[in-house]
Design an enzyme around this catalytic site. Structure first.
Site, mmCIF file in Angstrom:
data_model
loop_
_atom_site.group_PDB
_atom_site.id
_atom_site.type_symbol
_atom_site.label_atom_id
_atom_site.label_comp_id
_atom_site.label_asym_id
_atom_site.label_seq_id
_atom_site.Cartn_x
_atom_site.Cartn_y
_atom_site.Cartn_z
ATOM 1 N N ASP A 150 0.821 -1.224 0.000
ATOM 2 C CA ASP A 150 0.000 0.000 0.000
ATOM 3 C C ASP A 150 0.852 1.272 0.000
ATOM 4 O O ASP A 150 0.520 2.257 -0.655
ATOM 5 C CB ASP A 150 -0.871 0.059 1.263
ATOM 6 C CG ASP A 150 -1.984 -0.962 1.259
ATOM 7 O OD1 ASP A 150 -2.228 -1.588 0.210
ATOM 8 O OD2 ASP A 150 -2.614 -1.143 2.324
ATOM 9 N N HIS A 151 1.946 1.249 0.784
ATOM 10 C CA HIS A 151 2.666 2.516 0.961
ATOM 11 C C HIS A 151 3.572 2.874 -0.213
ATOM 12 O O HIS A 151 4.036 4.009 -0.306
ATOM 13 C CB HIS A 151 3.378 2.543 2.317
ATOM 14 C CG HIS A 151 2.374 2.582 3.415
ATOM 15 N ND1 HIS A 151 1.372 3.516 3.457
ATOM 16 C CD2 HIS A 151 2.147 1.758 4.466
ATOM 17 C CE1 HIS A 151 0.591 3.284 4.493
ATOM 18 N NE2 HIS A 151 1.035 2.213 5.128
ATOM 19 N N ARG B 97 1.997 12.729 -4.843
ATOM 20 C CA ARG B 97 2.213 13.656 -5.965
ATOM 21 C C ARG B 97 1.260 13.397 -7.120
ATOM 22 O O ARG B 97 1.423 13.995 -8.178
ATOM 23 C CB ARG B 97 3.651 13.497 -6.482
ATOM 24 C CG ARG B 97 4.711 14.079 -5.595
ATOM 25 C CD ARG B 97 4.688 15.598 -5.709
ATOM 26 N NE ARG B 97 5.733 16.178 -4.905
ATOM 27 C CZ ARG B 97 6.949 16.491 -5.369
ATOM 28 N NH1 ARG B 97 7.271 16.263 -6.605
ATOM 29 N NH2 ARG B 97 7.828 17.028 -4.564
ATOM 30 N N HIS C 93 -4.655 -3.043 0.164
ATOM 31 C CA HIS C 93 -5.927 -2.664 0.779
ATOM 32 C C HIS C 93 -6.584 -1.666 -0.159
ATOM 33 O O HIS C 93 -6.087 -0.551 -0.336
ATOM 34 C CB HIS C 93 -5.661 -2.039 2.151
ATOM 35 C CG HIS C 93 -6.906 -1.710 2.928
ATOM 36 N ND1 HIS C 93 -6.874 -1.343 4.258
ATOM 37 C CD2 HIS C 93 -8.223 -1.688 2.581
ATOM 38 C CE1 HIS C 93 -8.110 -1.126 4.691
ATOM 39 N NE2 HIS C 93 -8.943 -1.314 3.680
ATOM 40 N N ARG D 109 -7.312 6.126 -1.090
ATOM 41 C CA ARG D 109 -6.233 7.053 -0.738
ATOM 42 C C ARG D 109 -4.859 6.561 -1.200
ATOM 43 O O ARG D 109 -3.955 7.360 -1.370
ATOM 44 C CB ARG D 109 -6.207 7.345 0.758
ATOM 45 C CG ARG D 109 -5.720 6.199 1.596
ATOM 46 C CD ARG D 109 -5.464 6.633 3.013
ATOM 47 N NE ARG D 109 -6.701 6.843 3.732
ATOM 48 C CZ ARG D 109 -6.833 6.581 5.025
ATOM 49 N NH1 ARG D 109 -5.806 6.139 5.725
ATOM 50 N NH2 ARG D 109 -7.974 6.769 5.643
ATOM 51 N N GLU E 179 -7.311 -6.645 1.022
ATOM 52 C CA GLU E 179 -8.040 -6.262 2.235
ATOM 53 C C GLU E 179 -9.162 -5.326 1.824
ATOM 54 O O GLU E 179 -8.945 -4.420 1.010
ATOM 55 C CB GLU E 179 -7.109 -5.524 3.197
ATOM 56 C CG GLU E 179 -5.957 -6.352 3.671
ATOM 57 C CD GLU E 179 -4.930 -5.504 4.420
ATOM 58 O OE1 GLU E 179 -5.142 -4.283 4.572
ATOM 59 O OE2 GLU E 179 -3.926 -6.059 4.837
ATOM 60 N N THR F 190 -5.932 0.690 9.540
ATOM 61 C CA THR F 190 -6.976 -0.135 10.150
ATOM 62 C C THR F 190 -6.807 -0.109 11.673
ATOM 63 O O THR F 190 -5.717 -0.368 12.177
ATOM 64 C CB THR F 190 -6.854 -1.589 9.633
ATOM 65 O OG1 THR F 190 -6.722 -1.536 8.216
ATOM 66 C CG2 THR F 190 -8.073 -2.396 10.000
HETATM 67 N N1 PXP Z 1 -3.048 -6.710 8.026
HETATM 68 C C1 PXP Z 1 -4.098 -5.863 7.897
HETATM 69 C C2 PXP Z 1 -5.481 -6.417 7.977
HETATM 70 C C3 PXP Z 1 -3.897 -4.488 7.664
HETATM 71 O O1 PXP Z 1 -4.958 -3.668 7.541
HETATM 72 C C4 PXP Z 1 -2.574 -4.006 7.548
HETATM 73 C C5 PXP Z 1 -2.334 -2.565 7.245
HETATM 74 O O2 PXP Z 1 -2.839 -2.266 5.983
HETATM 75 C C6 PXP Z 1 -1.521 -4.924 7.686
HETATM 76 C C7 PXP Z 1 -1.776 -6.270 7.945
HETATM 77 C C8 PXP Z 1 -0.097 -4.510 7.579
HETATM 78 O O3 PXP Z 1 0.214 -3.647 8.640
HETATM 79 P P1 PXP Z 1 1.578 -2.868 8.628
HETATM 80 O O4 PXP Z 1 1.571 -1.939 7.452
HETATM 81 O O5 PXP Z 1 1.585 -2.153 9.942
HETATM 82 O O6 PXP Z 1 2.671 -3.889 8.511
#
Ligand code: PXP
Length: 246
Positions: free
Chosen positions: A10-11, A19, A44, A50, A71, A102
């Protein structure tokens, strides 16, 4: 057996969306994570889009060679997008629009009807369903009774007990670690496959990965954070080479 790793990318999308740029592309990130040995790729797809976008979901469905886990909140709109994309697994999570991430596990007892319906829809189409729940025996019992095959235990409280690292003598840490151990064994003895995730880091991961019943961990933020640092020297060298080609 080794504990498997699902890498949450995600990140990578968070950096791109900061940007509204083209890079970094989660599709490339998934490929690199798989080359590093990831057993699966997790994203997710949030209702507010976002970070991960629909385009990422559909492209990743084409390109991920391991397993794609999405997710999602069990809303009608989200269910229809995910049915179209057909990931290997969906993990049902609670979602609150203003949350940074979450915030807790699903309340399977309170939202039994919606969750049961989503499980039936996805399992009927051959998509595995995992429920993200707090390590709590009552949530496990309800998950089993509504037909879940797999749960992901929320490790946020465990991680927050010792936010700066790992202190195996901290009473809060010991309590959360023991709870994860106990509930993993309870869930597996009821026939559930057991996964875990949230807030896991290079420092606090081992007491969780070494739980005998633990099949897989989903880890995102700490891996992407580390990647941004261990990759920085090379990235600067490459920019200098682009500025001053020989
Ligand atoms: N599991 C679930 C259900 C999550 O929502 C997340 C965060 O998106 C993660 C695992 C991973 O968490 P982290 O980014 O803190 O490793």
């Amino acid at each position: 057996m080794n504990t498997k790793l699902g890498v949450n990318i995600d990140h990578i999308a968070t950096i791109r969306q900061a940007r509204k740029a083209l890079e970094p592309d989660p599709v490339a990130a998934a490929y690199i994570a798989e080359s590093g040995g990831a057993d699966g790729i997790t994203i997710h797809l949030r209702s507010d889009r976002r970070h991960i976008q629909d385009r990422d979901l559909f492209l990743l469905r084409e390109t991920v060679k391991t397993r794609l886990n999405v997710e999602m909140a069990a809303t009608e709109g989200m269910i229809s997008v995910i049915r179209e994309a057909r990931p290997d697994t969906v993990t049902l999570v609670p979602e609150r629009p203003e949350e940074l991430t979450t915030e807790g596990g699903l309340n399977v007892i309170k939202y039994e009807a919606e969750i049961t319906k989503a499980i039936e829809i996805f399992q009927g189409e051959g998509i595995n369903v995992s429920l993200f729940i707090d390590p709590d025996e009552e949530q496990i019992d309800k998950s089993i009774s509504i037909g879940a095959a797999m749960v992901e235990l929320n490790t946020a409280a465990y991680a927050e007990a010792v936010p700066s690292g790992l202190n195996e003598f901290d009473p809060g840490f010991v309590k959360c670690r023991d709870e994860l151990r106990r509930v993993s064994s309870y869930a597996a003895s009821g026939g559930l496959r057991v996964l875990a995730g949230h807030g896991l880091t290079y420092r606090n991961v081992y007491p969780v990965s070494s739980i005998p019943e633990m099949e897989e961990l989903n880890i995102g933020h700490n891996i992407i954070a580390r990647a941004s640092l261990v990759g920085l020297k090379l990235a600067v060298e490459e920019m200098l080479a682009a500025m001053n080609p020989r």
